[in-house]
Write a protein that holds these residues in place. Sequence first.
Motif, PDB file in Angstrom:
ATOM      1  N   VAL A 196       0.821  -1.219   0.000  1.00 20.96           N
ATOM      2  CA  VAL A 196       0.000   0.000   0.000  1.00 20.96           C
ATOM      3  C   VAL A 196       0.853   1.266   0.000  1.00 20.96           C
ATOM      4  O   VAL A 196       0.383   2.346  -0.362  1.00 20.96           O
ATOM      5  CB  VAL A 196      -0.961   0.012   1.213  1.00 20.96           C
ATOM      6  N   ASN A 197       2.103   1.146   0.425  1.00 19.96           N
ATOM      7  CA  ASN A 197       3.014   2.290   0.415  1.00 19.96           C
ATOM      8  C   ASN A 197       3.837   2.357  -0.864  1.00 19.96           C
ATOM      9  O   ASN A 197       4.738   3.195  -0.985  1.00 19.96           O
ATOM     10  CB  ASN A 197       3.946   2.232   1.625  1.00 19.96           C
ATOM     11  N   GLY A 198       3.534   1.468  -1.794  1.00 24.38           N
ATOM     12  CA  GLY A 198       4.274   1.427  -3.047  1.00 24.38           C
ATOM     13  C   GLY A 198       5.609   0.726  -2.946  1.00 24.38           C
ATOM     14  O   GLY A 198       6.366   0.689  -3.916  1.00 24.38           O
ATOM     15  N   HIS A 199       5.900   0.152  -1.779  1.00 19.00           N
ATOM     16  CA  HIS A 199       7.200  -0.491  -1.569  1.00 19.00           C
ATOM     17  C   HIS A 199       7.186  -1.941  -2.052  1.00 19.00           C
ATOM     18  O   HIS A 199       6.190  -2.654  -1.881  1.00 19.00           O
ATOM     19  CB  HIS A 199       7.593  -0.446  -0.093  1.00 19.00           C
ATOM     20  N   VAL A 200       8.300  -2.371  -2.614  1.00 13.58           N
ATOM     21  CA  VAL A 200       8.448  -3.757  -3.055  1.00 13.58           C
ATOM     22  C   VAL A 200       9.881  -4.195  -2.783  1.00 13.58           C
ATOM     23  O   VAL A 200      10.831  -3.466  -3.071  1.00 13.58           O
ATOM     24  CB  VAL A 200       8.085  -3.912  -4.552  1.00 13.58           C
ATOM     25  N   SER A 201      10.022  -5.370  -2.171  1.00 13.38           N
ATOM     26  CA  SER A 201      11.341  -5.902  -1.818  1.00 13.38           C
ATOM     27  C   SER A 201      11.778  -6.904  -2.879  1.00 13.38           C
ATOM     28  O   SER A 201      11.037  -7.823  -3.227  1.00 13.38           O
ATOM     29  CB  SER A 201      11.284  -6.576  -0.447  1.00 13.38           C
ATOM     30  N   VAL A 202      13.005  -6.708  -3.387  1.00 11.26           N
ATOM     31  CA  VAL A 202      13.521  -7.550  -4.460  1.00 11.26           C
ATOM     32  C   VAL A 202      14.929  -8.008  -4.098  1.00 11.26           C
ATOM     33  O   VAL A 202      15.737  -7.225  -3.593  1.00 11.26           O
ATOM     34  CB  VAL A 202      13.571  -6.777  -5.800  1.00 11.26           C
TER      35      VAL A 202
END
Length: 262
Positions: A196-202
């Motif tokens: 929801v915060n636009g964060h994505v872990s890669v």
Amino acid sequence: MIWFTLALFSSLLTGISLVLAAPAHNYPTFVRLRIEGETNTIFDRIVLTHGHPVTASGVRHPCDGTNNHAHPFPGPTAIAALDDASRIGRFAWDGTWFPRFEDYLVTMIAGVPAVKNESDFWHLILNYRDAPAGGCQLRVRAFDEVLFAYSAANKTLKLSGPREARVGVPITLTVTDGATDAPVAGALVANETSDVNGHVSVAFFRTGSRNLKAERSDAIRSRKHLVKVRPNRWMSLWNWVELINPTLTSKLAGFNAKFLSF
């Protein structure tokens, strides 16, 4: 000698005033031009462009911002940049000329027609916002982001974050709406989904360069985000297993805890 110096100084000031008052020249300008097709990125490079006549549908017309009296002096434009990009990328484009507006409507880029149905067409976007004028009236400045996108979506994604990573160490990227900077949830980046915060872990398992993009079905995909992945000398076997199969490591941790409790 004094009079000569004063006269020379006066002439110099007059020359500077004339230069400052002179119209902007049609200098070659670097812009970032991107073309997003329905399923893939067709072109994404820096292009050196200037306002010049272009040919579409067999008809040649000026395309330098003076079209329809949009600007008093010629300069680089969005469609002139597209025309220059077509020669660099070796793709064709076409358009319909509208005499009333002295401008082109882009009807095809790289074999993709403008209208497959009523909702899909070639959308012109400047710096993440809808273009306020046609592509031959729309002047562009140095390092503007010019986008032609085959989509009816009203949102263009923007992907930001670290440019460097270590093997096996996750980095956090952020997906936003390019026009408003609002976070965007549900976008895919390297098969991971933004929250929801636009964060994505890669995380990455091999060294090298990775070009990442954010995509969502109701939005125009982001421009590429380059990440350089460097070696990680401190990566343990446990870390590798944890990255590849988190479920297995949790089971092993539980077994280890039971074993140590005896």
